[in-house]
Design an enzyme around this catalytic site. Structure first.
Site, PDB file in Angstrom:
ATOM      1  N   MET A 329       0.821  -1.205   0.000  1.00 48.96           N
ATOM      2  CA  MET A 329       0.000   0.000   0.000  1.00 48.96           C
ATOM      3  C   MET A 329       0.857   1.258   0.000  1.00 48.96           C
ATOM      4  SD  MET A 329      -3.024  -1.140  -0.224  1.00 48.96           S
ATOM      5  CE  MET A 329      -3.986   0.327   0.049  1.00 48.96           C
ATOM      6  N   ASP A 348      10.342   3.942   6.045  1.00 48.89           N
ATOM      7  CA  ASP A 348      10.190   2.608   6.605  1.00 48.89           C
ATOM      8  C   ASP A 348      11.330   2.385   7.597  1.00 48.89           C
ATOM      9  OD1 ASP A 348       8.323   0.063   5.394  1.00 48.89           O
ATOM     10  OD2 ASP A 348       9.950  -0.482   6.758  1.00 48.89           O
ATOM     11  N   VAL A 405       0.981   1.679   7.619  1.00 47.41           N
ATOM     12  CA  VAL A 405       1.640   0.515   8.222  1.00 47.41           C
ATOM     13  C   VAL A 405       0.615  -0.601   8.383  1.00 47.41           C
ATOM     14  CG1 VAL A 405       3.340   1.963   9.381  1.00 47.41           C
ATOM     15  CG2 VAL A 405       1.254   1.324  10.604  1.00 47.41           C
ATOM     16  N   GLU A 407      -2.200  -3.289   9.489  1.00 50.92           N
ATOM     17  CA  GLU A 407      -3.548  -3.038  10.011  1.00 50.92           C
ATOM     18  C   GLU A 407      -3.663  -3.576  11.441  1.00 50.92           C
ATOM     19  OE1 GLU A 407      -7.651  -1.633   9.073  1.00 50.92           O
ATOM     20  OE2 GLU A 407      -5.602  -1.131   8.559  1.00 50.92           O
ATOM     21  N   LYS A 412      -0.493   1.217  14.785  1.00 54.77           N
ATOM     22  CA  LYS A 412      -0.870   2.487  14.163  1.00 54.77           C
ATOM     23  C   LYS A 412      -0.834   3.634  15.181  1.00 54.77           C
ATOM     24  CE  LYS A 412      -3.675   0.835  10.268  1.00 54.77           C
ATOM     25  NZ  LYS A 412      -2.921   1.502   9.186  1.00 54.77           N
ATOM     26  N   SER A 434      -8.492   0.216   6.718  1.00 53.10           N
ATOM     27  CA  SER A 434      -9.711  -0.285   6.084  1.00 53.10           C
ATOM     28  C   SER A 434     -10.828  -0.538   7.080  1.00 53.10           C
ATOM     29  CB  SER A 434      -9.410  -1.577   5.318  1.00 53.10           C
ATOM     30  OG  SER A 434      -8.846  -2.549   6.184  1.00 53.10           O
ATOM     31  N   HIS A 455      -8.655   5.883   3.024  1.00 59.19           N
ATOM     32  CA  HIS A 455      -8.609   4.453   2.722  1.00 59.19           C
ATOM     33  C   HIS A 455      -8.426   4.219   1.229  1.00 59.19           C
ATOM     34  CE1 HIS A 455     -10.951   0.394   2.481  1.00 59.19           C
ATOM     35  NE2 HIS A 455      -9.647   0.211   2.420  1.00 59.19           N
ATOM     36  N   ASN A 458      -6.511  -1.666  -2.876  1.00 53.77           N
ATOM     37  CA  ASN A 458      -5.384  -2.371  -3.486  1.00 53.77           C
ATOM     38  C   ASN A 458      -5.809  -3.053  -4.799  1.00 53.77           C
ATOM     39  OD1 ASN A 458      -2.712  -3.370  -3.499  1.00 53.77           O
ATOM     40  ND2 ASN A 458      -3.366  -5.290  -2.590  1.00 53.77           N
TER      41      ASN A 458
END
Length: 739
Positions: A329, A348, A405, A407, A412, A434, A455, A458
């Protein structure tokens, strides 16, 4: 001195040719609009202007007073005509046929100079002229097929006679746009010149025609005569094209085949008879459910974009973006942002993740170059806008940060708190989640007004929808900025309010819950997939769960079960939970409901595994017999099997919860308008376009039928399955309002 001057059309002498006789320029320039289009006023003034052309005219130049020639017909204005009785509709459409014929029948050469774009009715108008000169870079085409209709103002008659049946049918049935040079190669335009030279080229051509250096009358005769194909050529051309149209459009999109049949019927006809045949077919196609759905979708798309653009004045400029996480993502978001000329940091904690993210961006750009969409220089330019980094301090200059990052709520929260302490106080932070509550995440931040959800779906480069999720304390400026960023990326942003699953996943997981219940009853998942694909979905629910990821689906199901325990419970013996426990995560590890591999040619394939049936407590399927039809899915097929559950019941059992949950979201104001909800499902899930979205589909079926079906299943099924079909007063109110 103009012979005619209105709000849309002007007819004036051409001063450069005044010494050679009466030459006129007919210019289209809608003073009240940003683009030229055919609305009622334009057509009325065009008819009045054409009537003013002197009988002794020696040549007519048609031009545009704007940066583009004609965008086509104003579909919003003409919808009322589509609803008229057939005779009235034909009489209305025939007036435009007569108008274009009067231009084609002028006893003088006509040249149209085309700039910017020339589409739909604008292209049909251009085809009524004898010669077409296009500016370099101009786009031309007949996009009506994408609206579920076809060119009904002479396009099916004139274009095949100019460029041949095969090319003509390609233009008509696909609805594609073509560059001016490609149009020149097939004869749709007669010359391509620099845009600055268009008018001079048009005047020069008119002069040559008038002096006899170019035989212009032959052009008129070609378009007014029959198609020049012998019996064998015609049989080959139409047989081949019918096969191609059926393969691409299928039976759910009737417009391309109706257009082809109109062309075929007029094979030996002259213009006027061919136009009558076109009108017969056109009057049929505008009444099809696909046309109503696709035109509705076009209008919904325009409304969504207009609403989004209306927030521009409240948005802040994004000078430097950042994405946290270089996974699938995060990497996709970085690529799309850079491709949209917005510089972005890709942050990252793992060097190998950054390397993979940059490699993926380079691969996507390379594929674009191979398709002719870019050059090595533009590729390098795009990559230069992505700055990979391991350093948190590098984010200090970013004024828009996207957290992407894993889910996991705890992860988060930690990442979001850290980045809030890093960036400036006026920076906006969004979470690409999501399912996780935006209000909940914001409660851990110092500046919740600067935070919202964004959101992405993908794969990010391909999927058009972005849900913009408003938290309880999100400021309007934050929402507006996120919306404009999505627009800059070429996405379709739809603003929704916070709830478990937001809009798309909340509705989708009602559908998945119904799927789990059917499987628990012993219905073969492969059969369910085939039934729903035949109904119009690009993939059935089992295949879709494999693509999403069974682990992702299981996690989301847990969230939905907490939010809506009455109708979306996650029982340990349900299909998704069983596959998750067995380590079958879908395409990501090669095994889910299906087993994934590559064939001898390296192409991906999916197969069914006996192991899955064992996990689900089922035996391999048997061939089903025929049964009843579905009220919600007429024409979808209805084989009976798996304990007497018909195909029709499968459709009802899956689509009623989908529609009812959509109605709940409207009733609860999770989304403002039904057209926004439809666009979210069309662009985010691939809801069958020919059905127009769940709310438009519900409207076509009728509230009474849906409510009756829902009540029937509510009484028939045991809890918790029955809860999906309960028709609450809110659902009933939404459905009746639609109807």
């Amino acid at each position: 001195m103009s012979l005619f001057s209105g709000n849309c059309i002007e007819l004036k002498p051409i001063s450069e040719l005044s010494s050679q006789g009466e030459f006129y320029e007919l210019q289209i320039n809608l003073k009240k609009e940003s683009v030229n289009k055919f609305n009622a006023e334009t057509l009325k003034e065009l008819a009045e202007a054409v009537a003013k052309i002197p009988s002794g005219v020696k040549g007519l130049l048609v031009s545009s007073g704007k940066d583009a020639f004609l965008a086509g017909a104003d579909i919003t204005e003409f919808l009322v005509h589509f609803k008229k009785p057939e005779a009235e509709f034909k009489a209305w459409a025939n007036e435009t046929h007569k108008l274009f014929n009067r231009i084609e029948d002028l006893n003088a050469p006509t040249v149209v100079i085309i700039n910017g774009f020339c589409l739909g009715g604008g292209m049909e108008f251009a085809l009524s002229c004898d010669f077409r000169i296009a500016g370099a870079g101009t786009k031309l085409g007949l996009p009506e097929a994408k609206l579920g209709i076809f060119p009904g103002w002479g396009g099916t008659v004139r274009l095949p006679r100019l460029i041949g049946v095969d090319c003509g049918l390609e233009w008509i049935t696909t609805g594609n746009q073509y560059d001016a040079n490609d149009a020149y190669k097939v004869g749709a335009v007669d010359a391509v010149v620099a845009p600055a030279d268009l008018r001079a080229a048009g005047i020069d051509l008119l002069g040559k025609c008038a002096s006899g250096n170019i035989i212009w009358k032959n052009r008129k005769e070609v378009k007014k005569g029959p198609l020049l194909l012998n019996k064998t050529e015609a049989a080959m051309a139409f047989t081949t094209n019918k096969g191609g149209v059926l393969a691409v459009a299928g039976t759910n999109y009737p417009a391309p085949m109706l257009a082809l049949e109109a062309v075929e019927k007029s094979l030996h006809s002259k213009r006027d008879e061919a136009l009558a045949n076109e009108l017969d077919a056109f009057s049929k196609v505008v009444r099809t459910t696909a046309a109503k759905a696709l035109v509705g979708t076009f209008l919904a798309d325009q409304a969504v974009k207009k609403k989004a653009k209306g927030m521009k004045s409240s948005a802040r400029e994004i000078k430097q973006a950042a994405v946290l996480g270089a996974g699938i993502m995060g990497g996709g978001i970085a690529f799309v942002s850079a491709s949209s000329k917005v510089p972005i940091f890709m942050k990252d904690i793992k060097p190998e993740a950054l390397q993979h993210g940059m490699k993926e961006a380079a691969t996507l750009l390379d594929k674009g170059i191979q398709r002719g969409k870019g050059t090595p220089l533009s590729m390098a330019d795009t990559l230069s806008r992505i700055t990979p980094t391991l350093k948190q301090d590098d984010l200090k200059t970013a004024n828009f940060v996207i957290e992407a990052v894993t889910e996991n709520e705890k992860v988060k929260i930690s990442v979001l708190k850290e980045v809030e302490d890093t960036v400036s106080a006026d920076a906006i932070i969004v979470s690409n989640t999501s399912t996780i509550s935006i209000t909940g995440l914001a409660s851990n931040l110092k500046r919740p007004e600067k935070f919202c959800g964004m959101h992405f779906f993908n794969p990010v480069p391909k999927m058009p929808l972005v849900e913009i999720i408003r938290g309880a304390k999100t400021a309007p400026e934050t929402i507006a900025t996120a919306v404009q960023y999505a627009l800059t990326m070429g996405k379709t942003p739809i603003v929704v309010n916070d709830c478990p699953g937001f809009l798309v996943n909340r509705v989708l997981f009602a559908y998945f819950t119904a799927f789990n219940q059917l499987v628990k009853q012993g219905v073969d998942f492969v059969r369910i997939d085939k039934v729903m694909e035949k109904w119009g979905w690009p993939m059935g629910p089992a295949y879709l769960l494999d693509v999403v990821g069974i682990d992702t689906g299981n996690h989301a199901s847990e969230v939905m079960a907490k939010g809506f325990p009455d109708r979306m419970p996650l029982a340990p013996d349900e299909a998704v939970a069983l596959l998750y426990k067995a380590g079958r995560y879908g395409q990501k590890n090669g095994k889910g409901f299906y087993v994934y591999s590559v064939d001898a040619k390296g192409k991906p394939k999916k197969d069914v595994s006996a192991e899955v049936y064992g996990l689900l407590g089922q035996t391999p399927p048997v061939v089903a017999a025929k049964g009843a039809t579905s009220a919600a899915g007429a024409g979808a097929g209805s084989s009976a099997g798996d304990g007497g559950i018909t195909d029709a019941e499968i459709i009802d059992r899956l689509m009623l919860p989908f529609i009812f949950e959509s109605a709940r979201c409207l009733d609860e104001k999770i989304v403002d308008e039904s057209y926004e909800l439809d666009m979210a499902m069309l662009t985010g899930l691939g809801f069958p376009p020919f059905r127009g979205g769940p709310m438009r589909f519900a409207e076509s079926v009728g509230a009474g039928t849906l409510i009756e079906k829902g009540n029937s299943y509510f009484k028939k099924l045991n809890k918790p399955a029955s809860a999906l079909y309960e028709v609450t007063s809110g659902i009933e109110g939404v459905l009746k309002k639609l109807t």
